[in-house]
Scaffold this motif. Sequence first.
Motif, PDB file in Angstrom:
ATOM      1  N   ASP A  28       0.883  -1.384   0.102  1.00  0.00           N
ATOM      2  CA  ASP A  28       0.006  -0.137   0.060  1.00  0.00           C
ATOM      3  C   ASP A  28       1.005   1.336  -0.067  1.00  0.00           C
ATOM      4  O   ASP A  28       1.752   1.433   0.975  1.00  0.00           O
ATOM      5  N   SER A  73      -0.528   4.159  -0.881  1.00  0.00           N
ATOM      6  CA  SER A  73      -1.341   5.332  -1.093  1.00  0.00           C
ATOM      7  C   SER A  73      -0.876   6.399   0.092  1.00  0.00           C
ATOM      8  O   SER A  73      -1.078   7.665  -0.337  1.00  0.00           O
ATOM      9  N   SER A  74      -0.705   6.002   1.218  1.00  0.00           N
ATOM     10  CA  SER A  74      -0.235   7.124   2.009  1.00  0.00           C
ATOM     11  C   SER A  74       0.999   7.922   1.650  1.00  0.00           C
ATOM     12  O   SER A  74       1.210   8.994   2.164  1.00  0.00           O
ATOM     13  N   GLU A  78      -2.134  -1.493  -4.679  1.00  0.00           N
ATOM     14  CA  GLU A  78      -3.482  -1.342  -3.834  1.00  0.00           C
ATOM     15  C   GLU A  78      -3.496   0.276  -3.616  1.00  0.00           C
ATOM     16  O   GLU A  78      -2.528   0.868  -3.049  1.00  0.00           O
ATOM     17  N   MET A  79      -4.570   0.675  -3.888  1.00  0.00           N
ATOM     18  CA  MET A  79      -4.972   2.109  -3.653  1.00  0.00           C
ATOM     19  C   MET A  79      -6.155   2.307  -2.569  1.00  0.00           C
ATOM     20  O   MET A  79      -7.256   1.857  -2.903  1.00  0.00           O
ATOM     21  N   ASP A  80      -6.164   3.195  -1.518  1.00  0.00           N
ATOM     22  CA  ASP A  80      -7.392   3.336  -0.895  1.00  0.00           C
ATOM     23  C   ASP A  80      -8.577   4.216  -1.593  1.00  0.00           C
ATOM     24  O   ASP A  80      -8.030   5.164  -2.597  1.00  0.00           O
ATOM     25  N   GLU A  81      -9.728   3.836  -1.230  1.00  0.00           N
ATOM     26  CA  GLU A  81     -10.631   4.518  -2.026  1.00  0.00           C
ATOM     27  C   GLU A  81     -10.585   6.270  -1.959  1.00  0.00           C
ATOM     28  O   GLU A  81     -11.037   6.858  -2.819  1.00  0.00           O
ATOM     29  N   THR A  82     -10.058   6.735  -1.029  1.00  0.00           N
ATOM     30  CA  THR A  82     -10.185   8.171  -0.765  1.00  0.00           C
ATOM     31  C   THR A  82      -9.088   8.762  -1.713  1.00  0.00           C
ATOM     32  O   THR A  82      -9.208   9.795  -2.347  1.00  0.00           O
ATOM     33  N   LYS A 120      -8.227   7.121  -4.757  1.00  0.00           N
ATOM     34  CA  LYS A 120      -8.680   7.133  -5.965  1.00  0.00           C
ATOM     35  C   LYS A 120      -9.743   8.346  -6.387  1.00  0.00           C
ATOM     36  O   LYS A 120      -9.627   8.718  -7.376  1.00  0.00           O
ATOM     37  N   THR A 121     -10.648   8.578  -5.418  1.00  0.00           N
ATOM     38  CA  THR A 121     -11.447   9.686  -5.680  1.00  0.00           C
ATOM     39  C   THR A 121     -10.745  10.955  -5.669  1.00  0.00           C
ATOM     40  O   THR A 121     -11.248  11.574  -6.605  1.00  0.00           O
TER      41      THR A 121
END
Length: 108
Positions: free
Chosen positions: A2, A4-5, A85-89, A91-92
């Motif tokens: 992950d 994303s952060s 993997e990317m969190d939904e936040t 991605k949005t």
Amino acid sequence: GDWSSEVCSSDLDCLTRMYRGFEDQRRRLDPAAIYDVRYEDLVADPVGQVGQMYERLTLGDYSLVREKIAAFVATQKGYQTNKHEMDETLKTRIRREWVGYFEKYGYE
């Protein structure tokens, strides 16, 4: 993993500026000198896509290089792309900030 952060505003801003510059320069080129291909389409049919590039950009006789390209593609059959993997936040946020890119290139 992950990651994303690790993506921050400066990353998104940098890519936004890069694509803005790309589109600005693109407008100055003859449209006949540009061939857009989606990554997914290139991966699905590399030999066919390169053939279409040759035709569209009038790069010469594709049959002269087709077999070499097909042979190289055959050596890559087992290649596995990285998966992220990317969190939904995130991605949005990316979808919102790059809406023009997504719409222009047919991504959802």
